[in-house]
Structure formats: structure tokens, C-alpha cells
Write a protein that holds these residues in place. Structure first.
Motif, PDB file in Angstrom:
ATOM      1  N   HIS A   1       0.817  -1.221   0.000  1.00 61.53           N
ATOM      2  CA  HIS A   1       0.000   0.000   0.000  1.00 61.53           C
ATOM      3  C   HIS A   1       0.849   1.270   0.000  1.00 61.53           C
ATOM      4  CE1 HIS A   1      -3.638  -2.294   0.170  1.00 61.53           C
ATOM      5  NE2 HIS A   1      -3.087  -3.029   1.126  1.00 61.53           N
TER       6      HIS A   1
ATOM      7  N   CYS B   1      -7.564   2.463  -4.147  1.00 61.66           N
ATOM      8  CA  CYS B   1      -7.279   1.113  -3.644  1.00 61.66           C
ATOM      9  C   CYS B   1      -8.289   0.751  -2.551  1.00 61.66           C
ATOM     10  CB  CYS B   1      -5.860   1.083  -3.087  1.00 61.66           C
ATOM     11  SG  CYS B   1      -5.376  -0.477  -2.351  1.00 61.66           S
TER      12      CYS B   1
ATOM     13  N   CYS C   1      -7.700  -0.045   0.279  1.00 61.14           N
ATOM     14  CA  CYS C   1      -7.234   0.492   1.565  1.00 61.14           C
ATOM     15  C   CYS C   1      -7.668   1.936   1.755  1.00 61.14           C
ATOM     16  CB  CYS C   1      -5.720   0.371   1.676  1.00 61.14           C
ATOM     17  SG  CYS C   1      -4.817   1.601   0.712  1.00 61.14           S
TER      18      CYS C   1
ATOM     19  N   CYS D   1      -1.962   2.369  -5.212  1.00 58.46           N
ATOM     20  CA  CYS D   1      -1.030   1.536  -4.432  1.00 58.46           C
ATOM     21  C   CYS D   1      -0.293   0.521  -5.311  1.00 58.46           C
ATOM     22  CB  CYS D   1      -1.780   0.787  -3.347  1.00 58.46           C
ATOM     23  SG  CYS D   1      -2.482   1.839  -2.086  1.00 58.46           S
TER      24      CYS D   1
HETATM   25 ZN   LIG Z   1      -3.782   0.392  -0.909  1.00 56.78          ZN
END
Ligand SMILES: [Zn+2]
Length: 325
Positions: A173, A183, A185, A190
Motif C-alpha cells: 500500500h 485502492c 485500503c 497503491c
Molecule cells: Zn492500498
């Protein structure tokens, strides 16, 4: 005179288990760390399924080792799980592929197996397995795993790195392209969106890795662009590991590496271009550290067993809670 009066103490054993999404693999080691046997069972999901799969795999490995395995005294078991693990408590926070959330795996396995159990992330344990089982063993190694996502396990100066929040090695990440897509996340562009099995499938619209690289070799423009981004992102990940941790060996593994011969030359080419323009990158000699791991789950199981053995040996009293760290 009867020989029956000679009673031998049962041989102390340790087992290591890698719990994969479809298969659970166990390895049994003797007191000196020599491998006695291996066994694989199908993974059953859910809390009871995972506990049962580990117990079954250990039992199968004991049977496969013959009388030594069946009669030996199991001292400790190490278990590698794909997901967020609190190694201090042996609790699995979330493992989507196993349909598990907040499972007190170490405690439940200790009850089922009757010995101390340590649980850790499978990528961390694969790094331990690789570092310890190399001949000669290496004190510093990073294992970069490319599967659905990207993550690394790092052994530095002999110690497995976890960090304060268990995030050491979570390089998937890091930002690769600030203008890239969002992403999972919550951040943007990422590394793992580009250099992972699922990232490549998403970019190619479902075309498998091998086919993307075959098309790129034929000069097909879209596949060429995807292959170039994949290779550059992977090279970046490798460079991050080299610069952040400076390990002697950077091992690449995971499902994607069945196609390594297709993309590894490209990754090396990217690194070569950096070396041509940067004396600093050239001084790192990154290319010389690269190696590819073929059987990740076998290595993770070995790492789990060696880790359990080391912790058991360092805990003189052998009490279960102290085994976890
Ligand atoms: Zn990510």
C-alpha cells in the motif's frame, strides 16, 4: 535377561502448519530441526473448520512419520494463516479466504492438540522458513509475496520484524501512481494495484498473467502497457525492500511466480535502467539479491515449525502464554 526393561523417552517433536485457502500443509520436525514428514489436507473454512484442518494436518504428518511420529511428544506447533494475526495473543483478526473473523486460534488449538501453539501471518513465517533453511542460513532476508495482494515478511539480523502495529513489510500500500485508481485500503494508486495477481487481472479485464505477457511479447499495445506497469511496480517493490531493510536476499513468491520466466527478465531490465542512471541504485546490487521461491506453502510450514521450536527452546519453563510473542 530381557530387553523389555529399556524404556526410551518419547522423541520431542515440533510441527509447522500453513493454512491456505484450499490446502493445509503440515511438516513434522525432530528435536534437531530435521524434517520427518509432510502431509496435506483440504482446508475447511469457518472457525471450527480451520481448527479441525490444522489438527487433521498435524495428525496426518505424525502418521506419515511412522512410529517416531505417532509415539513422539509434540512440544509446540506453529501455524501460518493468510490474514491479520495478533502474534502476541495468537488471534486471527480477519482472514477472508478462511471465512474467519476474530478467532482465538492459538488457544483453541492448544486445547485440541495438547501443546503450546504459536500463530503468525503466513508471509512472515515463510520469511522465517527461507532465512533459516538456506544453506548457509542468512540473518537478513525479505520475502515478497504476490497473491491477491502484495506483502512482505522481513527477517533482519535474525529477528522477524513485526513493528508496533504489525505493519512492518506492508509495502503493497505504498503509492506507485498518485493519479492511479482508488485502492481498497482507501489510498490511491497503491503498488499492489499494479503488481499482484488480482491487480493484473483487473487491468487486463480477466486475461491471465501468462497470456498478458505472451501478448506483450508479440507487441500488442494494451498488454505491453500492462506488462510494463506490472514489471515496473514489482521492481519498485523490490527496491523499497532493498532500501528500507537492506536484506542479503530478496525472495519473490506467491501464485504469480508460476509465470516468473515471463516477467522476471523485464523486472531485471527495469532495475538495470535505474542502475544505469543512478550510482546509488547501482551500489545496492539489487539484482544479485533476487531469488524466486516455488513452493510458498511448503516454506511457510517449515518456517512455522522452526519458529515454534525457537520460541519453545527460548521459553525454559515452556508455559504456553509465554510462548507467544
Ligand atoms: Zn492500498
Amino acid at each position: 535377561m530381557s530387553a523389555a526393561t529399556i524404556v526410551e523417552a518419547p522423541m520431542p517433536l515440533v510441527a509447522g502448519v500453513d493454512v491456505g485457502g484450499t490446502k493445509t500443509e503440515a511438516v513434522l520436525l525432530d528435536a534437531r530441526g530435521a524434517e520427518l514428514s509432510r502431509a496435506r489436507v483440504s482446508t475447511r473454512t469457518g472457525p471450527a473448520g480451520v481448527v479441525g484442518s490444522v489438527a487433521d494436518a498435524v495428525a496426518a504428518a505424525r502418521r506419515a512419520a511412522g512410529p517416531t511420529g505417532r509415539g513422539g511428544l509434540l512440544r509446540a506447533v506453529g501455524v501460518g494463516v493468510p490474514g491479520a494475526v495478533d502474534a502476541a495473543t495468537g488471534t486471527v483478526g480477519r482472514a477472508v479466504n478462511l471465512d474467519v473473523e476474530d478467532l482465538d486460534l492459538a488457544r483453541r488449538l492448544e486445547a485440541a492438540l495438547g501443546c503450546a501453539v504459536v500463530v503468525d501471518n503466513d508471509v512472515n513465517l515463510a520469511a522465517v522458513g527461507l532465512a533459516r533453511s538456506r544453506r548457509p542460513s542468512t540473518p537478513s532476508l525479505a520475502f515478497l509475496n504476490l497473491g491477491t495482494g502484495m506483502g512482505a515478511g522481513v527477517v533482519l539480523d535474525g529477528t522477524l520484524l513485526r513493528g508496533t502495529r504489525g505493519a512492518a513489510g506492508e509495502i503493497g500500500h505504498l503509492c506507485f501512481d498518485p493519479r492511479g485508481p482508488r485502492c481498497g485500503c482507501g489510498m490511491t494508486g497503491c503498488l499492489e494495484l499494479y503488481a499482484s495477481g488480482s491487480g493484473l487481472l483487473r487491468a487486463s479485464g480477466g486475461v491471465p498473467v501468462a497470456e498478458v505477457f505472451a501478448r506483450a511479447e508479440r507487441g500488442e499495445p494494451r498488454s505491453s502497457a500492462i506488462a510494463a506497469r506490472f514489471s515496473t511496480a514489482l521492481a519498485e517493490a523490490v527496491r523499497v525492500l532493498a532500501q528500507a531493510y537492506d536484506p542479503a536476499v530478496i525472495a519473490l513468491g506467491g501464485g504469480v511466480f508460476a509465470s516468473e520466466r515471463l516477467f522476471l527478465p523485464r523486472v531485471r531490465r527495469v532495475i538495470g535502467e535505474w542502475e544505469a542512471s543512478s550510482t546509488f541504485v547501482r551500489s545496492l546490487r539489487i539484482g544479485e539479491r533476487l531469488t524466486v521461491v516455488e513452493a510458498t506453502s511448503a516454506v511457510a510450514a517449515t518456517g512455522a515449525a522452526l519458529w515454534a521450536a525457537e520460541i519453545a527452546a527460548s521459553t525454559a519453563a515452556g508455559s504456553a502464554p509465554a510462548l507467544r510473542r
